[in-house]
Scaffold this motif. Structure first.
Motif, PDB file in Angstrom:
ATOM      1  N   GLY A 184       0.805  -1.204   0.000  1.00 46.99           N
ATOM      2  CA  GLY A 184       0.000   0.000   0.000  1.00 46.99           C
ATOM      3  C   GLY A 184       0.849   1.270   0.000  1.00 46.99           C
ATOM      4  O   GLY A 184       1.965   1.293   0.523  1.00 46.99           O
ATOM      5  N   HIS A 185       0.320   2.324  -0.610  1.00 43.87           N
ATOM      6  CA  HIS A 185       1.019   3.599  -0.648  1.00 43.87           C
ATOM      7  C   HIS A 185       0.067   4.743  -0.314  1.00 43.87           C
ATOM      8  O   HIS A 185      -1.134   4.649  -0.545  1.00 43.87           O
ATOM      9  N   THR A 186       0.622   5.817   0.207  1.00 48.24           N
ATOM     10  CA  THR A 186      -0.156   7.006   0.526  1.00 48.24           C
ATOM     11  C   THR A 186      -0.552   7.729  -0.764  1.00 48.24           C
ATOM     12  O   THR A 186      -0.049   7.409  -1.847  1.00 48.24           O
ATOM     13  N   SER A 205      11.923  16.193  -3.880  1.00 50.82           N
ATOM     14  CA  SER A 205      11.649  17.544  -3.406  1.00 50.82           C
ATOM     15  C   SER A 205      10.226  17.623  -2.867  1.00 50.82           C
ATOM     16  O   SER A 205       9.269  17.271  -3.570  1.00 50.82           O
ATOM     17  N   THR A 206      10.082  18.083  -1.635  1.00 49.98           N
ATOM     18  CA  THR A 206       8.759  18.256  -1.037  1.00 49.98           C
ATOM     19  C   THR A 206       8.863  19.206   0.147  1.00 49.98           C
ATOM     20  O   THR A 206       9.930  19.323   0.752  1.00 49.98           O
ATOM     21  N   THR A 207       7.770  19.873   0.444  1.00 50.75           N
ATOM     22  CA  THR A 207       7.751  20.722   1.634  1.00 50.75           C
ATOM     23  C   THR A 207       7.250  19.951   2.846  1.00 50.75           C
ATOM     24  O   THR A 207       7.888  19.935   3.889  1.00 50.75           O
ATOM     25  N   LYS A 208       6.109  19.276   2.709  1.00 44.59           N
ATOM     26  CA  LYS A 208       5.520  18.589   3.872  1.00 44.59           C
ATOM     27  C   LYS A 208       5.372  17.089   3.684  1.00 44.59           C
ATOM     28  O   LYS A 208       4.972  16.410   4.627  1.00 44.59           O
ATOM     29  N   GLY A 209       5.662  16.540   2.518  1.00 47.09           N
ATOM     30  CA  GLY A 209       5.622  15.090   2.343  1.00 47.09           C
ATOM     31  C   GLY A 209       4.272  14.498   2.714  1.00 47.09           C
ATOM     32  O   GLY A 209       3.212  15.065   2.426  1.00 47.09           O
ATOM     33  N   ASP A 232      -0.397  14.162   5.654  1.00 44.60           N
ATOM     34  CA  ASP A 232      -1.770  13.716   5.903  1.00 44.60           C
ATOM     35  C   ASP A 232      -1.850  12.440   6.725  1.00 44.60           C
ATOM     36  O   ASP A 232      -2.922  12.126   7.268  1.00 44.60           O
ATOM     37  N   VAL A 233      -0.754  11.681   6.866  1.00 45.41           N
ATOM     38  CA  VAL A 233      -0.813  10.467   7.683  1.00 45.41           C
ATOM     39  C   VAL A 233      -0.943  10.795   9.170  1.00 45.41           C
ATOM     40  O   VAL A 233      -1.229   9.908   9.981  1.00 45.41           O
ATOM     41  N   LEU A 234      -0.744  12.045   9.538  1.00 43.75           N
ATOM     42  CA  LEU A 234      -0.906  12.463  10.929  1.00 43.75           C
ATOM     43  C   LEU A 234      -2.347  12.799  11.270  1.00 43.75           C
ATOM     44  O   LEU A 234      -2.667  13.085  12.429  1.00 43.75           O
ATOM     45  N   GLU A 235      -3.224  12.766  10.274  1.00 42.79           N
ATOM     46  CA  GLU A 235      -4.641  13.016  10.525  1.00 42.79           C
ATOM     47  C   GLU A 235      -5.281  11.785  11.164  1.00 42.79           C
ATOM     48  O   GLU A 235      -4.806  10.661  11.004  1.00 42.79           O
ATOM     49  N   ASN A 263      -4.730   5.517   7.551  1.00 43.82           N
ATOM     50  CA  ASN A 263      -4.485   4.075   7.685  1.00 43.82           C
ATOM     51  C   ASN A 263      -2.999   3.747   7.755  1.00 43.82           C
ATOM     52  O   ASN A 263      -2.621   2.575   7.787  1.00 43.82           O
ATOM     53  N   PHE A 264      -2.160   4.769   7.795  1.00 48.21           N
ATOM     54  CA  PHE A 264      -0.719   4.563   7.783  1.00 48.21           C
ATOM     55  C   PHE A 264      -0.106   4.985   9.124  1.00 48.21           C
ATOM     56  O   PHE A 264      -0.626   5.866   9.812  1.00 48.21           O
ATOM     57  N   ALA A 265       1.000   4.360   9.459  1.00 50.27           N
ATOM     58  CA  ALA A 265       1.707   4.698  10.696  1.00 50.27           C
ATOM     59  C   ALA A 265       2.237   6.125  10.618  1.00 50.27           C
ATOM     60  O   ALA A 265       2.584   6.617   9.534  1.00 50.27           O
ATOM     61  N   GLU A 266       2.294   6.785  11.761  1.00 44.41           N
ATOM     62  CA  GLU A 266       2.784   8.165  11.793  1.00 44.41           C
ATOM     63  C   GLU A 266       4.218   8.273  11.284  1.00 44.41           C
ATOM     64  O   GLU A 266       4.623   9.333  10.775  1.00 44.41           O
ATOM     65  N   SER A 267       4.989   7.200  11.382  1.00 46.75           N
ATOM     66  CA  SER A 267       6.378   7.220  10.911  1.00 46.75           C
ATOM     67  C   SER A 267       6.472   7.471   9.412  1.00 46.75           C
ATOM     68  O   SER A 267       7.502   7.895   8.899  1.00 46.75           O
ATOM     69  N   ARG A 268       5.357   7.246   8.706  1.00 48.29           N
ATOM     70  CA  ARG A 268       5.342   7.476   7.257  1.00 48.29           C
ATOM     71  C   ARG A 268       5.501   8.975   6.944  1.00 48.29           C
ATOM     72  O   ARG A 268       5.800   9.351   5.813  1.00 48.29           O
ATOM     73  N   ALA A 269       5.277   9.818   7.941  1.00 45.27           N
ATOM     74  CA  ALA A 269       5.416  11.268   7.735  1.00 45.27           C
ATOM     75  C   ALA A 269       6.877  11.696   7.634  1.00 45.27           C
ATOM     76  O   ALA A 269       7.170  12.802   7.170  1.00 45.27           O
ATOM     77  N   TYR A 270       7.808  10.839   8.082  1.00 43.09           N
ATOM     78  CA  TYR A 270       9.222  11.180   7.955  1.00 43.09           C
ATOM     79  C   TYR A 270       9.607  11.215   6.477  1.00 43.09           C
ATOM     80  O   TYR A 270       9.295  10.305   5.713  1.00 43.09           O
ATOM     81  N   LEU A 271      10.302  12.270   6.073  1.00 44.26           N
ATOM     82  CA  LEU A 271      10.650  12.430   4.665  1.00 44.26           C
ATOM     83  C   LEU A 271      11.579  11.324   4.178  1.00 44.26           C
ATOM     84  O   LEU A 271      11.520  10.923   3.017  1.00 44.26           O
ATOM     85  N   ALA A 272      12.436  10.828   5.066  1.00 50.83           N
ATOM     86  CA  ALA A 272      13.324   9.726   4.688  1.00 50.83           C
ATOM     87  C   ALA A 272      12.517   8.474   4.340  1.00 50.83           C
ATOM     88  O   ALA A 272      12.898   7.707   3.440  1.00 50.83           O
ATOM     89  N   GLU A 273      11.393   8.279   5.022  1.00 50.93           N
ATOM     90  CA  GLU A 273      10.534   7.125   4.739  1.00 50.93           C
ATOM     91  C   GLU A 273       9.883   7.269   3.367  1.00 50.93           C
ATOM     92  O   GLU A 273       9.759   6.299   2.612  1.00 50.93           O
ATOM     93  N   LEU A 274       9.483   8.482   3.024  1.00 48.58           N
ATOM     94  CA  LEU A 274       8.940   8.744   1.690  1.00 48.58           C
ATOM     95  C   LEU A 274       9.978   8.392   0.621  1.00 48.58           C
ATOM     96  O   LEU A 274       9.674   7.724  -0.372  1.00 48.58           O
ATOM     97  N   GLY A 275      11.207   8.828   0.843  1.00 49.70           N
ATOM     98  CA  GLY A 275      12.277   8.520  -0.096  1.00 49.70           C
ATOM     99  C   GLY A 275      12.510   7.028  -0.244  1.00 49.70           C
ATOM    100  O   GLY A 275      12.735   6.527  -1.350  1.00 49.70           O
ATOM    101  N   GLU A 276      12.436   6.314   0.879  1.00 47.69           N
ATOM    102  CA  GLU A 276      12.673   4.865   0.851  1.00 47.69           C
ATOM    103  C   GLU A 276      11.576   4.142   0.072  1.00 47.69           C
ATOM    104  O   GLU A 276      11.847   3.169  -0.649  1.00 47.69           O
TER     105      GLU A 276
END
Length: 380
Positions: free
Chosen positions: A68-70, A100-104, A107-110, A114-127
């Motif tokens: 799954g992806h955001t 490149s992103t400002t806030k990545g 929305d997972v913090l809302e 359905n995603f873990a809050e750790s998904r908000a880390y930009l490094a996780e987005l990159g991975e």
């Protein structure tokens, strides 16, 4: 030293899911902004550009994901998949990924995510992006407010010039979310109608969402028909205020002058400026001052925010890609809705989409925290 180019590219936006469709729509004068009533995002109506969810899901599923992806990740994967498909390159150890992103994934913090809050880390987005496409190198994240998209091009160029990579895929994206809109609403900066940058009757900013991607390469064999060469780039932080630009335009002025010095391009040879143009009083005025100080007040200027709104960390890459196509189509795109100049210094705003022989354009961006970046591109 090797030249560095912007090559194959893609735009995923409210105006379409590929660059050609989007540019065709801009050339026709179509606006991607609409008024929405979505209490999940904001308690009052707002004007924005948003990507069609059903079409996005369809294109995402065509990539055959096995996890799954955001929403932002889906936008980015769809965009980069198209760029990679067109470029036909292999992702070896000499291929980089820059996001490149400002806030990545803010929305997972809302509460209903359905995603873990750790998904908000930009490094996780990159991975997530790195693993999906099989990049051999970890993703590099560029997150410097609203100059992120333009700065990412400059960073990619520098990394290639340093010999660390032969090519870098630059990918940018940001979302329309509760966090973003509530912040700008608190500033009383949102406009309920499509924004009109630099115009005397402007009423504020719109926020939009987009994903965009481009191949940055030194290899002439990897060029697309619309490719441009990165001639010069520079960044300067004016350290004026956390959210207000310098009243003298100092940071942007220095960025422009340094980019020109590096490029060897004469000011008279700049065919047009793709400005930041947020349609807020302080930003528009600052840009007008900086352009005049740089001796560019007569150079044609447009802002593409009137088509998409401000797409935050993706805006600079989005607008650079549109600039590439503008050069090769020999077409100056209008600043939609502009009627009467609303800044204290002279500016040559492009009021009507016009055909003209074009070779060089200057892209500028400014953002919170006093960040400023300028890049000069030349048609290949």
């Amino acid at each position: 030293m090797d030249n560095v180019y912007l090559s194959h590219n893609n735009i995923v936006s409210s105006l379409g899911f590929d660059s050609t469709t989007v540019i065709d729509s801009i050339e026709k004068g179509n606006c991607g902004l609409s008024v929405y009533e979505d209490n999940k995002v904001l308690h009052v109506p707002f004007c924005s550009s948003r990507i069609a969810p059903k079409e996005l899901q369809k294109r995402y599923e065509n990539l055959n994901p096995n996890t799954g992806h955001t929403r932002l990740e889906k936008m980015m994967l769809v965009s980069l998949a198209d760029t990679l498909d067109k470029s036909k390159i292999g992702l070896d150890e000499r291929s980089g990924l820059l996001i490149s992103t400002t806030k990545g994934n803010i929305d997972v913090l809302e509460e209903d995510s359905n995603f873990a809050e750790s998904r908000a880390y930009l490094a996780e987005l990159g991975e997530q992006v790195q693993k999906f496409f099989g990049f051999k190198n970890k993703a590099i994240i560029v997150s410097n407010a609203c100059v992120s998209g333009v700065l990412s091009i400059a960073v990619a160029k520098r990394l290639i010039k340093q010999g660390r990579y032969d090519r870098i895929l630059v990918l940018a994206g940001d979302l329309v979310t509760q966090f973003i809109l509530s912040g700008f609403n608190a500033f009383q900066a949102l406009s309920l109608e499509p924004c009109r940058p630099y115009c005397n009757s402007r009423t504020g900013i719109n926020i939009g969402e987009v994903a965009a991607s481009v191949l940055v390469t030194k290899n002439p064999k990897e060029l697309a028909p619309e490719s441009v060469q990165i001639m010069g780039e520079a960044s300067c932080n004016d350290a004026n205020h956390i959210s207000g630009p310098s009243r003298t335009g100092e940071g942007l002025y220095r960025s422009i002058e340094n980019a020109l010095g590096q490029s060897g391009v004469r000011k008279k040879d700049i065919d047009y400026i793709s400005g930041h143009g947020t349609a807020t009083m302080f930003n528009d005025e600052m840009e007008a001052i900086a352009f005049e100080r740089a001796g560019l007040s007569k150079t044609p200027v447009n802002s593409l925010k009137s088509y998409f709104g401000h797409t935050l960390g993706a805006s600079g890459l989005l607008e650079s890609i549109i600039g590439m196509h503008s050069l090769h189509r020999n077409t100056l795109f209008a600043s939609l809705g502009f009627e009467e100049l609303g800044v204290s210094r002279p500016m040559n705003i492009i009021k009507k989409t016009t055909n003209k022989e074009l070779n060089v354009f200057l892209k500028t961006a400014s953002g919170f925290g006093g960040s400023n970046t300028a890049v000069i591109f030349k048609k290949v």
